[in-house]
Write a protein that holds these residues in place. Structure first.
Motif, PDB file in Angstrom:
ATOM      1  N   LEU A 154       0.868  -1.175   0.000  1.00  0.00           N
ATOM      2  CA  LEU A 154       0.000   0.000   0.000  1.00  0.00           C
ATOM      3  C   LEU A 154       0.906   1.226   0.000  1.00  0.00           C
ATOM      4  O   LEU A 154       1.870   1.289   0.771  1.00  0.00           O
ATOM      5  N   GLU A 155       0.600   2.162  -0.883  1.00  0.00           N
ATOM      6  CA  GLU A 155       1.434   3.357  -1.002  1.00  0.00           C
ATOM      7  C   GLU A 155       0.559   4.601  -0.920  1.00  0.00           C
ATOM      8  O   GLU A 155      -0.564   4.601  -1.409  1.00  0.00           O
ATOM      9  N   VAL A 156       1.119   5.648  -0.315  1.00  0.00           N
ATOM     10  CA  VAL A 156       0.392   6.909  -0.258  1.00  0.00           C
ATOM     11  C   VAL A 156       0.958   7.835  -1.324  1.00  0.00           C
ATOM     12  O   VAL A 156       2.178   7.974  -1.453  1.00  0.00           O
ATOM     13  N   SER A 157       0.083   8.439  -2.099  1.00  0.00           N
ATOM     14  CA  SER A 157       0.550   9.499  -2.993  1.00  0.00           C
ATOM     15  C   SER A 157      -0.284  10.735  -2.683  1.00  0.00           C
ATOM     16  O   SER A 157      -1.363  10.629  -2.112  1.00  0.00           O
ATOM     17  N   TYR A 158       0.242  11.883  -3.062  1.00  0.00           N
ATOM     18  CA  TYR A 158      -0.468  13.125  -2.764  1.00  0.00           C
ATOM     19  C   TYR A 158      -0.875  13.810  -4.061  1.00  0.00           C
ATOM     20  O   TYR A 158      -0.062  13.976  -4.966  1.00  0.00           O
ATOM     21  N   VAL A 159      -2.131  14.177  -4.140  1.00  0.00           N
ATOM     22  CA  VAL A 159      -2.607  14.890  -5.324  1.00  0.00           C
ATOM     23  C   VAL A 159      -3.180  16.235  -4.878  1.00  0.00           C
ATOM     24  O   VAL A 159      -3.662  16.354  -3.752  1.00  0.00           O
ATOM     25  N   PRO A 160      -3.107  17.232  -5.737  1.00  0.00           N
ATOM     26  CA  PRO A 160      -3.642  18.540  -5.360  1.00  0.00           C
ATOM     27  C   PRO A 160      -5.127  18.441  -5.035  1.00  0.00           C
ATOM     28  O   PRO A 160      -5.887  17.827  -5.768  1.00  0.00           O
ATOM     29  N   GLY A 161      -5.522  19.014  -3.916  1.00  0.00           N
ATOM     30  CA  GLY A 161      -6.935  19.056  -3.551  1.00  0.00           C
ATOM     31  C   GLY A 161      -7.671  20.051  -4.426  1.00  0.00           C
ATOM     32  O   GLY A 161      -7.059  20.787  -5.209  1.00  0.00           O
ATOM     33  N   GLN A 162      -8.986  20.091  -4.261  1.00  0.00           N
ATOM     34  CA  GLN A 162      -9.809  20.935  -5.119  1.00  0.00           C
ATOM     35  C   GLN A 162      -9.390  22.403  -5.022  1.00  0.00           C
ATOM     36  O   GLN A 162      -9.249  23.090  -6.033  1.00  0.00           O
ATOM     37  N   GLN A 163      -9.159  22.841  -3.788  1.00  0.00           N
ATOM     38  CA  GLN A 163      -8.817  24.251  -3.582  1.00  0.00           C
ATOM     39  C   GLN A 163      -7.477  24.576  -4.245  1.00  0.00           C
ATOM     40  O   GLN A 163      -7.329  25.609  -4.898  1.00  0.00           O
ATOM     41  N   LEU A 164      -6.522  23.659  -4.070  1.00  0.00           N
ATOM     42  CA  LEU A 164      -5.205  23.876  -4.660  1.00  0.00           C
ATOM     43  C   LEU A 164      -5.293  23.858  -6.185  1.00  0.00           C
ATOM     44  O   LEU A 164      -4.667  24.669  -6.867  1.00  0.00           O
ATOM     45  N   GLN A 165      -6.098  22.933  -6.711  1.00  0.00           N
ATOM     46  CA  GLN A 165      -6.282  22.879  -8.163  1.00  0.00           C
ATOM     47  C   GLN A 165      -6.806  24.208  -8.686  1.00  0.00           C
ATOM     48  O   GLN A 165      -6.374  24.715  -9.714  1.00  0.00           O
ATOM     49  N   GLU A 166      -7.763  24.740  -7.946  1.00  0.00           N
ATOM     50  CA  GLU A 166      -8.350  26.029  -8.321  1.00  0.00           C
ATOM     51  C   GLU A 166      -7.271  27.122  -8.299  1.00  0.00           C
ATOM     52  O   GLU A 166      -7.159  27.920  -9.220  1.00  0.00           O
TER      53      GLU A 166
END
Ligand code: ADP
Ligand code: MG
Length: 307
Positions: free
Chosen positions: A89-101
């Protein structure tokens, strides 16, 4: 289906791990999202795999709960995602909605460069442009945007928006630039009188050269408030003239706004230099370039400043 998560819990109990740690890991593995992922991948994961992934699961659930509680995380704006990668199991980080905005806004800002113009222009939108009394300008703006987006590589004549103070010339230029930015195209808007002053104050410096190069090369250039100052022969011939000549040769889209009509621009502003001398031939050469690059649209209406 055999419950591999349950099996892992038993495994945890067998070890002499610190009770506290055991509890933390157990709680993390009880997270519904974690359980669902493990269930979906139960045939790829052994208890040994889960044991190896314990710290990742713990990290995932911890960050997820921090976000839920509105706390700041180690990577603000990013949302953790748990995935099965090669039996772990691996954790990755993706931009959240606010950051995407935010990232989208930052991109838009980069695409629309303002030189000596108020930031509020970034909010100008064609959709909010009040058309009353300015139909011709509104139609020309919309037509331009359509034509440009249809074939961004070919030459399009820009607009020369003329009209009195406060009718919304600068607003309309910015609204056009925003429409292009939203589709990925870059433009540069420059307040021409301020640019001229900056140039005079920094003659021969790198900054001068850089700015002038930027104006020459911008895919879409919008020269705002042409005619609002007193022009020196140097700015007219060696700066404005050179920039427009280059843009004409390179077929680059160029807009203007001015309080003066084209005729007024030619007869007064461009002809009479700041020493009061008349240079009609020089004026004519600049006018030919402006007329090639842009179509004049008169804007009338009330002064909207401070209303
Ligand atoms: P100009 O460049 O012709 O002197 P501006 O574009 O600066 O005029 O407009 C004057 C003011 O009116 C600005 O505050 C601008 O935001 C506002 N404004 C102009 N046109 C509109 C419009 N169509 N809808 C809303 N606000 C406008
Ligand atoms: Mg203006």
């Amino acid at each position: 289906m055999h419950d591999i998560g349950k099996q892992f819990e038993n495994e945890l109990d067998k070890h002499n791990w610190n009770k506290n740690y055991q509890q933390l890991i157990k709680t993390a593995f009880a997270d519904p999202e974690v359980r669902a992922l493990i269930a979906a991948h139960h045939d790829e994961l052994t208890t040994a795999d889960l044991k190896r992934s314990a710290s990742k699961v713990y990290e995932f659930v911890t960050v997820k709960n921090q976000l839920k509680a509105g706390q700041t995380t180690l990577a603000p704006g990013y949302v953790p995602q748990l995935q099965v990668v090669d039996h772990s199991l691996e954790v990755s980080y993706v931009p959240g909605q606010q950051l995407q905005e935010q990232q989208k806004q930052a991109q838009l800002q980069q695409r629309m460069q303002l030189v000596n113009l108020p930031r509020a222009l970034r909010r100008a939108q064609l959709a909010n442009f009040e058309v009353a009394g300015r139909q011709a300008a509104a139609v020309a703006a919309v037509n331009f945007v359509k034509a440009y987006l249809d074939s961004p590589q070919t030459f399009h004549q820009g607009l020369y928006l003329s009209g009195s103070f406060g009718v919304g010339k600068t607003y309309l230029l910015a609204a056009i630039a925003n429409s292009l930015a939203a589709e990925g195209y870059r433009s540069l808007l420059v307040h021409f009188p301020s640019f001229a002053v900056n140039l005079k104050n920094s003659i021969g410096t790198d900054r001068t050269r850089n700015l002038t190069e930027k104006l020459k090369n911008a895919p879409v250039l919008m020269i705002d408030d042409l005619g609002a100052d007193q022009l020196s022969s140097w700015i007219r011939d060696d700066v404005l003239g050179i920039i427009l000549q280059y843009r004409m040769q390179e077929q680059l889209v160029t807009f203007f706004s001015s309080n003066l009509s084209l005729k007024e621009l030619q007869d007064g502003y461009l002809t009479i230099n700041n020493r009061g001398e008349a240079e009609p031939l020089k004026a004519q050469r600049i006018m030919e370039r402006i007329r090639y690059l842009a179509q004049e649209i008169r804007m009338v209406g009330r002064n909207r400043r401070n209303s």
